[in-house]
Design an enzyme around this catalytic site. Sequence first.
Site, PDB file in Angstrom:
ATOM      1  N   ASN A   9       0.864  -1.185   0.000  1.00 48.95           N
ATOM      2  CA  ASN A   9       0.000   0.000   0.000  1.00 48.95           C
ATOM      3  C   ASN A   9       0.900   1.234   0.000  1.00 48.95           C
ATOM      4  OD1 ASN A   9      -1.825   2.036   0.480  1.00 48.95           O
ATOM      5  ND2 ASN A   9      -2.397   1.356   2.541  1.00 48.95           N
ATOM      6  N   TRP A  10       0.971   1.885  -1.139  1.00 51.79           N
ATOM      7  CA  TRP A  10       1.871   3.041  -1.251  1.00 51.79           C
ATOM      8  C   TRP A  10       1.357   4.256  -0.476  1.00 51.79           C
ATOM      9  CZ3 TRP A  10       3.300   3.362  -7.219  1.00 51.79           C
ATOM     10  CH2 TRP A  10       3.926   2.175  -7.584  1.00 51.79           C
ATOM     11  N   LYS A  11       0.075   4.249  -0.136  1.00 47.39           N
ATOM     12  CA  LYS A  11      -0.543   5.426   0.500  1.00 47.39           C
ATOM     13  C   LYS A  11      -0.285   6.646  -0.397  1.00 47.39           C
ATOM     14  CE  LYS A  11      -0.052   3.112   4.885  1.00 47.39           C
ATOM     15  NZ  LYS A  11       0.067   3.175   6.344  1.00 47.39           N
ATOM     16  N   HIS A  98      -9.395   1.284   5.331  1.00 48.37           N
ATOM     17  CA  HIS A  98      -8.098   1.465   5.989  1.00 48.37           C
ATOM     18  C   HIS A  98      -8.279   2.388   7.197  1.00 48.37           C
ATOM     19  CE1 HIS A  98      -3.951   2.489   6.761  1.00 48.37           C
ATOM     20  NE2 HIS A  98      -3.610   1.446   6.044  1.00 48.37           N
ATOM     21  N   GLU A 100      -6.579   4.728   8.298  1.00 48.79           N
ATOM     22  CA  GLU A 100      -6.338   6.157   8.028  1.00 48.79           C
ATOM     23  C   GLU A 100      -7.584   6.812   7.441  1.00 48.79           C
ATOM     24  OE1 GLU A 100      -2.770   5.476   5.754  1.00 48.79           O
ATOM     25  OE2 GLU A 100      -1.776   4.803   7.587  1.00 48.79           O
ATOM     26  N   GLU A 170      -5.016  -4.861  10.654  1.00 52.98           N
ATOM     27  CA  GLU A 170      -3.943  -3.878  10.821  1.00 52.98           C
ATOM     28  C   GLU A 170      -4.140  -3.137  12.144  1.00 52.98           C
ATOM     29  OE1 GLU A 170      -2.211  -2.705   6.723  1.00 52.98           O
ATOM     30  OE2 GLU A 170      -3.824  -1.330   7.195  1.00 52.98           O
ATOM     31  N   GLY A 176       3.074   2.107  10.772  1.00 50.19           N
ATOM     32  CA  GLY A 176       4.055   3.183  10.631  1.00 50.19           C
ATOM     33  C   GLY A 176       4.831   3.484  11.901  1.00 50.19           C
ATOM     34  N   SER A 216       3.849  -2.352  10.180  1.00 54.39           N
ATOM     35  CA  SER A 216       5.306  -2.446  10.318  1.00 54.39           C
ATOM     36  C   SER A 216       5.884  -3.794   9.884  1.00 54.39           C
ATOM     37  CB  SER A 216       5.736  -2.109  11.752  1.00 54.39           C
ATOM     38  OG  SER A 216       5.380  -0.776  12.064  1.00 54.39           O
ATOM     39  N   GLY A 237       3.030  -1.235   4.208  1.00 53.84           N
ATOM     40  CA  GLY A 237       3.084   0.189   3.891  1.00 53.84           C
ATOM     41  C   GLY A 237       4.503   0.611   3.557  1.00 53.84           C
TER      42      GLY A 237
END
Length: 255
Positions: A9-11, A98, A100, A170, A176, A216, A237
Amino acid sequence: MAQKIVAGNWKMNLSLQEGLTLISETTNMLKDEKRNDAKVIFATPFVYLHAVRNLVEQTSGTYLAAQNCSEHTKGAYTGEISASMLASVGAGYVIIGHSERRLYYNETHQQLAEKINRALEENLQVIFCCGETIEIREKNEHIEFVQKQLAGSLFHLSNEQMKNIVVAYEPVWAIGTGKTASTEQAQEMHAEIRKYLSEKFGTETAQNTSILYGGSVNAGNAKELFACPDVDGGLVGGASLKSRDFTEIIKAYNP
Ligand code: 13P
């Protein structure tokens, strides 16, 4: 048996040129490997999907995902992207729910259920994310919390539709932060998720649903996480932004 999957997932990272390089380098490195049967998914920003499609489709076992879609079919929703638009540019998967998006854009269970409906109508496969915050885990309410997320957005689906759902656990506190869930924590939650899915959809559907771990994941910890019996792969990520690291994670499945 659930399909093994490693998704990156490049975000909101990388330029188009950097993204193209990352995909070429990764697929080149994988070409030289005795490939395992894990699917590899690149979840890129919307605006790159069309441009990276050919590169992704050239390599067998690699797929393209978007990171979100609208809950609406079409119409006056300025700035939104529909599931049918994603299908039209070659995305096979879409990440929905997600943490976020839940946190920064206040996405609700109901809204996520609608997004999933739109994605399934377009024959997209859904990577549905769930996971608790540290406060919830410290109160020992993490299992009930994740169950509510699953019930709130997935339990209206049929068994047939569940074939197109991948679940990604997640834990928010591991995203992160460099703080990965221990293999015991990951296995416990994954087993609970599978049990909960089996109560609703039956054992066969639950056994066939891929449940990915995210938070992570890196080249150093992927192998032991992926070795957990109920972990069917990873949603990665930061480490998916470097071809060498991402390739090492994919290779964690090699015999
Ligand atoms: P990190 O691997 O950077 O912790 O991110 C995980 C994630 O959110 C993937 O969707």
